[in-house]
Design a protein around this motif. Structure first.
Motif, PDB file in Angstrom:
ATOM      1  N   PHE A  39     -16.353  25.993 -25.474  1.00 22.56           N
ATOM      2  CA  PHE A  39     -16.306  26.736 -24.213  1.00 22.56           C
ATOM      3  C   PHE A  39     -17.710  27.177 -23.794  1.00 22.56           C
ATOM      4  CE2 PHE A  39     -15.744  30.417 -21.513  1.00 22.56           C
ATOM      5  CZ  PHE A  39     -14.655  30.073 -20.711  1.00 22.56           C
ATOM      6  N   LYS A  40     -18.456  27.715 -24.741  1.00 24.66           N
ATOM      7  CA  LYS A  40     -19.803  28.217 -24.444  1.00 24.66           C
ATOM      8  C   LYS A  40     -20.713  27.089 -23.975  1.00 24.66           C
ATOM      9  CE  LYS A  40     -23.602  30.864 -26.504  1.00 24.66           C
ATOM     10  NZ  LYS A  40     -24.099  31.540 -27.739  1.00 24.66           N
ATOM     11  N   ALA A  68     -11.459  24.909 -12.404  1.00 25.46           N
ATOM     12  CA  ALA A  68     -11.066  23.501 -12.455  1.00 25.46           C
ATOM     13  C   ALA A  68     -12.130  22.661 -13.152  1.00 25.46           C
ATOM     14  CB  ALA A  68     -10.818  22.985 -11.045  1.00 25.46           C
ATOM     15  N   ALA A  69     -13.400  22.946 -12.860  1.00 26.72           N
ATOM     16  CA  ALA A  69     -14.501  22.208 -13.487  1.00 26.72           C
ATOM     17  C   ALA A  69     -14.570  22.492 -14.987  1.00 26.72           C
ATOM     18  CB  ALA A  69     -15.821  22.571 -12.821  1.00 26.72           C
ATOM     19  N   LEU A 110     -14.081  20.467 -20.271  1.00 24.62           N
ATOM     20  CA  LEU A 110     -13.720  20.808 -21.653  1.00 24.62           C
ATOM     21  C   LEU A 110     -12.868  19.711 -22.272  1.00 24.62           C
ATOM     22  CD1 LEU A 110     -12.901  24.631 -21.499  1.00 24.62           C
ATOM     23  CD2 LEU A 110     -14.523  23.550 -23.063  1.00 24.62           C
ATOM     24  N   LYS A 111     -12.008  19.146 -21.471  1.00 23.33           N
ATOM     25  CA  LYS A 111     -11.085  18.117 -21.958  1.00 23.33           C
ATOM     26  C   LYS A 111     -11.723  16.740 -22.048  1.00 23.33           C
ATOM     27  CE  LYS A 111      -6.546  16.086 -20.936  1.00 23.33           C
ATOM     28  NZ  LYS A 111      -5.402  16.079 -19.970  1.00 23.33           N
ATOM     29  N   GLU A 112     -12.601  16.419 -21.086  1.00 19.46           N
ATOM     30  CA  GLU A 112     -13.060  15.039 -20.951  1.00 19.46           C
ATOM     31  C   GLU A 112     -14.516  14.780 -21.340  1.00 19.46           C
ATOM     32  OE1 GLU A 112     -11.018  12.715 -20.238  1.00 19.46           O
ATOM     33  OE2 GLU A 112      -9.286  13.873 -19.530  1.00 19.46           O
ATOM     34  N   ALA A 113     -15.358  15.792 -21.340  1.00 18.03           N
ATOM     35  CA  ALA A 113     -16.799  15.527 -21.383  1.00 18.03           C
ATOM     36  C   ALA A 113     -17.514  16.032 -22.631  1.00 18.03           C
ATOM     37  CB  ALA A 113     -17.465  16.103 -20.135  1.00 18.03           C
ATOM     38  N   LEU A 114     -16.797  16.139 -23.739  1.00 14.62           N
ATOM     39  CA  LEU A 114     -17.429  16.589 -24.972  1.00 14.62           C
ATOM     40  C   LEU A 114     -17.322  15.516 -26.048  1.00 14.62           C
ATOM     41  CD1 LEU A 114     -16.317  20.319 -25.249  1.00 14.62           C
ATOM     42  CD2 LEU A 114     -18.639  19.481 -24.916  1.00 14.62           C
TER      43      LEU A 114
END
Length: 219
Positions: free
Chosen positions: A52-53, A82-83, A88-92
């Motif tokens: 999250f951070k 929304a961003a 968090l779901k797609e870009a880590l």
């Protein structure tokens, strides 16, 4: 705060320091406040906080763009929320020592599919001007009526090399159909790595395309 009713001889209710006054039918009595034991966060909670951070630090810096790029997609949520949820779901990417941002999947705008089918990038070092040229999918352009959408080119420094966060956007707008967009890059004392994104925005701000990550550039 404790409250005394009817003067010094009256009843007392409320909290004072480490005790609480309780009024019942049987009368007043005093009891100690319960001790709250702080539980250590679980491994899962610590993991989520780290993720999250990391995402939040970038969303905050990009928030002026996020407000435009997620305006339609997010409703009724805030663009910021929304961003955060999407990235968090797609870009880590999970790594041995934690997480990293997958910039190819990181989205600064969500909307209709980005119509760019191919592109090239040239940097004029003498004039410090970067130019992006592109070809686009005419089927997508016609389907979503994006021909006259304005291009929004964003260069973002993720501050991973000891330099402050930076964000640059184009001053003059081109349209999707023009096939090109320039952006002036300000001079820095140290070499800076920028992540490059582009999306297309309706002039009235009521519609936009997904963002497309164009790669990174060191200048």
């Amino acid at each position: 705060m404790a409250i005394i009713k009817n003067g010094v001889n009256g009843s007392v209710s409320g909290k004072a320091g480490s005790v609480v006054f309780v009024l019942t039918k049987a009368g007043n009595y005093v009891r100690s406040l319960p001790r709250v034991k702080k539980r250590k966060p679980s491994a899962g909670q610590l993991l989520y906080r780290t993720r999250f951070k990391m995402v939040r630090s970038h969303i905050i810096m990009l928030n002026p763009i996020i407000k435009l790029g997620y305006k339609t997609y997010s409703a009724p949520k805030r663009p910021y929320d929304a961003a955060m949820s999407y990235n968090l779901k797609e870009a880590l990417i999970r790594q041995d020592d934690g997480f990293a941002i997958d910039w190819q999947k990181f989205m600064i705008a969500k909307g209709s599919p980005n119509p760019i089918s191919s592109y090239s990038i040239e940097y004029d070092q003498e004039n410090q001007v970067l130019e992006v040229t592109w070809e686009y999918d005419t089927y997508l352009e016609e389907k979503f009526k994006t021909q006259h959408y304005n291009s929004f080119l964003v260069l973002y420094s993720a501050a991973d090399e000891g330099v402050p966060f930076q964000m640059l956007t184009n001053d003059l707008e081109s349209t999707l159909s023009s096939g090109k967009q320039n952006i002036k890059i300000k001079k820095n004392k140290n070499e800076v790595t920028y992540e490059m994104f582009i999306f297309f925005l309706e002039s009235y701000g009521e519609g936009n395309t997904d963002s497309l990550h164009l790669g990174s550039i060191k200048v």
